[in-house]
Design a protein around this motif. Structure first.
Motif: not given
Length: 303
Positions: A68, A70, A79, A81, A83, A91-92, A303
């Motif tokens: 992730s 910023d 921001t 998130t 994966r 993913s965003d 993760w």
């Protein structure tokens, strides 16, 4: 085929690390590719790492592959998130305009794809939600694959940049029938294209492999591993082959001089294959990912 058919500086096959320019582990500019519009960088950041750069005349996405971050663009920040891996979820991402100063900061480290294209319009910096990414299941049987429309018309606006993710279950073929998009004409758009690959690992952790075919004016049949890329300036390309046992991810980055549309034509020798899919089921393993995270599995780091 373009008039300038000089050899491409980066070569059609770009092994991981061969174009590294820290902090970028992969750096493909239009100049290195020998074309005009499409580019790709992959940013590798350690824990607490950050990188600041300018976009110049390129529009760009910041798309997490792992981790992730910023993203600060001039005086704005989002921001992401992110994966655990490309096989864990969609993913965003962030869209970054031309003529901007960008900082990517990763408190926990990560790898981030920065697909880009030479642009004329300056569009706003904005956030792309994973939940808004359209998923399409294409093909049938062993030609089944999943397409995630990350930055595709008409769903997400950009000046020239077109970006999608393709996930192919082990043993299947993508980019099939072979196709091309190197002429500006009805039913076809001239688009330069970069294929970037990630391959799921074996249960033992052994790195996986896949294969990419390009033919016509150039000839490529490359074994690809995670972090490799293949450049497609023109000609027929496909299939993209996932070896049995190894799910395959590829990121498509496209851009060209005409209207922003993804239009391609099939190789006439193999176009008949599409009709054979009628009435056949899509591979039940699909979709491999969605916007909802899943527990790490084969090929996923912790993760």
């Amino acid at each position: 085929m373009p008039a300038d058919d000089a050899p491409h500086e980066a070569g059609p096959w770009v092994p991981r690390g061969s174009t590294a320019q820290p902090p970028f582990e992969l750096m493909v500019t239009p100049e290195r590719a020998g074309w005009q519009y499409a580019g790709l960088r992959v940013l590798d950041l350690p824990i607490g790492g950050r990188a600041t750069f300018t976009t110049g005349d390129e529009e760009m996405l910041v798309l997490p592959l792992t981790g992730s971050c910023d993203v600060t663009c001039d005086d704005e920040r989002v921001t992401l998130t992110g994966r655990a891996s490309v096989f864990a979820r969609i993913s965003d991402f962030a869209y970054v305009p031309r003529a901007a100063t960008v900082t990517v900061r990763a408190p926990n480290g990560g790898r981030f794809a920065l697909p880009c294209a030479r642009a004329s319009r300056t569009l706003p910096f904005r956030y792309g939600a994973a939940e808004d990414v359209a998923i399409e299941l294409r093909g049938a049987g062993q030609a089944s694959r999943q397409v995630n429309s990350i930055c595709m018309p008409p769903g997400f606006d950009a000046d020239r940049l077109i970006v999608c993710e393709v996930l192919t279950p082990g043993g299947n073929w993508s980019s099939y029938p072979p196709h091309k998009h190197d002429e500006q004409r009805p039913g076809e758009a001239r688009l330069e294209e970069i294929y970037y690959f990630e391959v799921a690992a074996a249960p033992t952790g052994t790195p996986g492999v896949g294969y990419q075919r390009v033919y016509g004016p150039i000839e490529v049949c490359a074994e690809v591993r995670s972090g490799d890329a293949v450049l497609v300036p023109y000609g027929w390309h496909g299939p993209t082959m996932a070896a049995p046992g190894y799910d395959l991810y590829h990121l498509n980055v496209m851009a060209g001089p005409g209207q922003r549309r993804w239009l391609a034509c099939d190789d006439p020798a193999h176009a008949w294959v599409r009709a054979s899919w009628t009435g056949r089921a899509v591979d039940p393993r699909l979709p491999l990912t969605s916007a909802t995270p899943r527990r790490p599995g084969r090929g996923d780091p912790a993760w």
